[in-house]
Design an enzyme around this catalytic site. Structure first.
Site, PDB file in Angstrom:
ATOM      1  N   LYS A  49       0.818  -1.195   0.000  1.00 45.59           N
ATOM      2  CA  LYS A  49       0.000   0.000   0.000  1.00 45.59           C
ATOM      3  C   LYS A  49       0.863   1.260   0.000  1.00 45.59           C
ATOM      4  O   LYS A  49       0.366   2.360  -0.226  1.00 45.59           O
ATOM      5  CB  LYS A  49      -0.872   0.028   1.267  1.00 45.59           C
ATOM      6  CG  LYS A  49      -1.810  -1.134   1.410  1.00 45.59           C
ATOM      7  CD  LYS A  49      -2.488  -1.042   2.802  1.00 45.59           C
ATOM      8  CE  LYS A  49      -3.233  -2.309   3.118  1.00 45.59           C
ATOM      9  NZ  LYS A  49      -3.695  -2.320   4.496  1.00 45.59           N
ATOM     10  N   GLY A  50       2.131   1.100   0.299  1.00 49.14           N
ATOM     11  CA  GLY A  50       2.986   2.250   0.579  1.00 49.14           C
ATOM     12  C   GLY A  50       3.083   3.289  -0.527  1.00 49.14           C
ATOM     13  O   GLY A  50       3.206   4.470  -0.260  1.00 49.14           O
ATOM     14  N   ASP A 106       7.221   3.285  -2.577  1.00 53.03           N
ATOM     15  CA  ASP A 106       7.371   4.429  -1.683  1.00 53.03           C
ATOM     16  C   ASP A 106       8.829   4.687  -1.333  1.00 53.03           C
ATOM     17  O   ASP A 106       9.300   5.810  -1.343  1.00 53.03           O
ATOM     18  CB  ASP A 106       6.522   4.238  -0.405  1.00 53.03           C
ATOM     19  CG  ASP A 106       6.747   2.886   0.268  1.00 53.03           C
ATOM     20  OD1 ASP A 106       7.518   2.053  -0.258  1.00 53.03           O
ATOM     21  OD2 ASP A 106       6.134   2.647   1.322  1.00 53.03           O
ATOM     22  N   ASP A 109      14.941   0.689   0.285  1.00 49.59           N
ATOM     23  CA  ASP A 109      15.673   0.507   1.540  1.00 49.59           C
ATOM     24  C   ASP A 109      16.728  -0.580   1.324  1.00 49.59           C
ATOM     25  O   ASP A 109      17.810  -0.299   0.810  1.00 49.59           O
ATOM     26  CB  ASP A 109      14.654   0.146   2.626  1.00 49.59           C
ATOM     27  CG  ASP A 109      15.235   0.185   4.023  1.00 49.59           C
ATOM     28  OD1 ASP A 109      16.455   0.277   4.161  1.00 49.59           O
ATOM     29  OD2 ASP A 109      14.461   0.108   5.011  1.00 49.59           O
ATOM     30  N   LYS A 137      16.832   5.354   0.809  1.00 46.50           N
ATOM     31  CA  LYS A 137      17.685   5.486   1.999  1.00 46.50           C
ATOM     32  C   LYS A 137      19.147   5.419   1.593  1.00 46.50           C
ATOM     33  O   LYS A 137      19.536   4.604   0.762  1.00 46.50           O
ATOM     34  CB  LYS A 137      17.372   4.383   3.003  1.00 46.50           C
ATOM     35  CG  LYS A 137      16.085   4.656   3.767  1.00 46.50           C
ATOM     36  CD  LYS A 137      15.907   3.709   4.941  1.00 46.50           C
ATOM     37  CE  LYS A 137      14.554   3.964   5.583  1.00 46.50           C
ATOM     38  NZ  LYS A 137      14.213   2.977   6.609  1.00 46.50           N
ATOM     39  N   PHE A 158      13.771   5.208  10.175  1.00 52.88           N
ATOM     40  CA  PHE A 158      12.426   4.778   9.821  1.00 52.88           C
ATOM     41  C   PHE A 158      11.500   5.992   9.697  1.00 52.88           C
ATOM     42  O   PHE A 158      11.413   6.797  10.606  1.00 52.88           O
ATOM     43  CB  PHE A 158      11.882   3.795  10.864  1.00 52.88           C
ATOM     44  CG  PHE A 158      10.671   3.073  10.386  1.00 52.88           C
ATOM     45  CD1 PHE A 158      10.780   1.969   9.556  1.00 52.88           C
ATOM     46  CD2 PHE A 158       9.398   3.518  10.727  1.00 52.88           C
ATOM     47  CE1 PHE A 158       9.655   1.311   9.078  1.00 52.88           C
ATOM     48  CE2 PHE A 158       8.264   2.873  10.261  1.00 52.88           C
ATOM     49  CZ  PHE A 158       8.392   1.771   9.438  1.00 52.88           C
ATOM     50  N   VAL A 159      10.840   6.090   8.561  1.00 54.11           N
ATOM     51  CA  VAL A 159       9.973   7.248   8.320  1.00 54.11           C
ATOM     52  C   VAL A 159       8.538   6.803   8.058  1.00 54.11           C
ATOM     53  O   VAL A 159       8.292   5.670   7.644  1.00 54.11           O
ATOM     54  CB  VAL A 159      10.489   8.091   7.127  1.00 54.11           C
ATOM     55  CG1 VAL A 159      11.795   8.788   7.483  1.00 54.11           C
ATOM     56  CG2 VAL A 159      10.666   7.240   5.867  1.00 54.11           C
ATOM     57  N   ASP A 165       3.777   3.675   6.498  1.00 48.31           N
ATOM     58  CA  ASP A 165       3.084   3.402   7.757  1.00 48.31           C
ATOM     59  C   ASP A 165       4.007   2.834   8.823  1.00 48.31           C
ATOM     60  O   ASP A 165       5.102   2.356   8.551  1.00 48.31           O
ATOM     61  CB  ASP A 165       1.968   2.376   7.528  1.00 48.31           C
ATOM     62  CG  ASP A 165       2.529   0.970   7.341  1.00 48.31           C
ATOM     63  OD1 ASP A 165       3.431   0.805   6.500  1.00 48.31           O
ATOM     64  OD2 ASP A 165       2.087   0.050   8.045  1.00 48.31           O
TER      65      ASP A 165
HETATM   66  P1  XMP Z   1      13.220  -2.821   0.736  1.00 45.92           P
HETATM   67  O1  XMP Z   1      14.015  -3.113   1.989  1.00 45.92           O
HETATM   68  O2  XMP Z   1      12.679  -4.072   0.128  1.00 45.92           O
HETATM   69  O3  XMP Z   1      12.042  -1.979   1.343  1.00 45.92           O
HETATM   70  O4  XMP Z   1      13.965  -1.924  -0.211  1.00 45.92           O
HETATM   71  C1  XMP Z   1      11.015  -1.559   0.640  1.00 45.92           C
HETATM   72  C2  XMP Z   1       9.753  -1.640   1.445  1.00 45.92           C
HETATM   73  O5  XMP Z   1       9.968  -1.672   2.868  1.00 45.92           O
HETATM   74  C3  XMP Z   1       9.140  -0.753   3.513  1.00 45.92           C
HETATM   75  N1  XMP Z   1      10.010   0.245   4.210  1.00 45.92           N
HETATM   76  C4  XMP Z   1       9.566   1.222   5.000  1.00 45.92           C
HETATM   77  N2  XMP Z   1       8.320   1.553   5.372  1.00 45.92           N
HETATM   78  N3  XMP Z   1       9.179   3.356   6.636  1.00 45.92           N
HETATM   79  C5  XMP Z   1       8.131   2.623   6.194  1.00 45.92           C
HETATM   80  O6  XMP Z   1       7.010   2.944   6.523  1.00 45.92           O
HETATM   81  C6  XMP Z   1      10.464   3.078   6.322  1.00 45.92           C
HETATM   82  O7  XMP Z   1      11.384   3.782   6.749  1.00 45.92           O
HETATM   83  C7  XMP Z   1      10.658   1.946   5.456  1.00 45.92           C
HETATM   84  N4  XMP Z   1      11.772   1.380   4.916  1.00 45.92           N
HETATM   85  C8  XMP Z   1      11.311   0.346   4.155  1.00 45.92           C
HETATM   86  C9  XMP Z   1       8.294  -0.132   2.460  1.00 45.92           C
HETATM   87  O8  XMP Z   1       7.064  -0.792   2.459  1.00 45.92           O
HETATM   88  C10 XMP Z   1       8.987  -0.404   1.165  1.00 45.92           C
HETATM   89  O9  XMP Z   1       8.095  -0.612   0.112  1.00 45.92           O
END
Ligand code: XMP
Length: 187
Positions: A49-50, A106, A109, A137, A158-159, A165
C-alpha cells in the site's frame, strides 16, 4: 474510526519533508519521466500500500496515456524491521508482455522489494522495468538495484507519512516524518 488509530501528527518527532517540498519535487520528477520515458504503451505498476499516495500524486502529473495497475507485496510485517522476505500477496500479475513498466514504490531501503518485483516482471516478458521511488535510503543495499527516478535521498531512519506506515498507521499524514522513538519499537 478512533482518531488515535489513524495516526496523529503529535506522534512525529520531526518533519523530514513537508508537503510543499514534495509537491515541487513531484513536478520535476514527472517532467523528467515524461521526457525520458520511451513512447508507446506504458503500464504504471503501483506497489501497495505504501506507494499509493506517491503514485496518485505523481501519475496525475504525467501527461500521457498509461494503464494503472496495482500489486500487493509485503516485506515488513507491521514493525520497523524488514522481514527479509518479499511476499507476493496477489496471485496474478497484470499483463505486462512486451510493455514498458513504470514500477512505483514508496521507498528503496534494502532493495529486495524492487529487485524481486523487477525480476518477476522480466520473467513475465515485459519489455523493460523503469523504477521510481519517492524516497531512497542512503545505505548499502542488500540487493543490487537502484531506482531510475528518486524523489529524495534520506538518512537510514524509519519514516512514516505520505503513504508510509508504522503498524498500519500514519499513511494519511501529508508529509514524511520521523516517529518519536517511544512509539517506534522494532520487533
Ligand atoms: P526494501 O528493503 O525491500 O524496502 O527496499 C522496501 C519496502 O519496505 C518498507 N520500508 C519502509 N516503510 N518506513 C516505512 O514505513 C520506512 O522507513 C521503510 N523502509 C522500508 C516499504 O514498504 C517499502 O516498500
Amino acid at each position: 474510526m478512533n482518531p488515535q488509530e489513524l495516526g496523529r501528527a503529535e506522534d512525529i518527532e520531526r518533519i523530514l519533508i513537508d508537503e510543499k517540498v514534495i509537491e515541487k519535487r513531484l513536478d520535476a520528477m514527472a517532467e523528467q519521466i515524461d521526457r525520458e520515458f520511451p513512447s508507446g504503451p506504458i503500464v504504471a505498476l503501483i506497489l501497495l500500500k505504501g506507494a499509493l499516495v506517491f503514485a496518485a500524486d505523481l501519475l496525475r502529473r504525467l501527461p500521457r496515456p498509461l494503464d494503472i495497475e496495482c500489486l500487493k507485496v509485503a516485506s515488513y510485517h507491521g514493525g520497523t524491521e524488514s522481514s527479509g522476505v518479499v511476499t507476493f500477496l496477489d496471485h496474478a500479475l497484470p499483463d505486462v508482455q512486451g510493455r514498458h513498466v513504470l514500477l512505483l514504490d514508496d521507498i528503496l531501503d534494502t532493495g529486495r522489494t524492487l529487485q524481486a518485483v523487477t525480476q518477476r516482471l522480466l520473467s513475465e516478458g515485459c519489455a523493460a522495468v523503469h523504477t521510481a521511488v519517492l524516497l531512497a535510503k542512503d545505505r548499502t543495499r542488500e540487493a543490487e538495484i537502484d531506482a531510475d527516478y528518486v524523489g529524495f535521498v534520506i538518512g537510514d531512519e524509519f519514516v512514516v507519512g505520505y503513504g508510509l506506515d508504522y503498524k498500519g498507521r500514519y499513511r494519511n499524514l501529508p508529509f514524511v516524518g520521523v516517529l518519536k522513538s517511544d512509539i517506534a519499537t522494532p520487533h
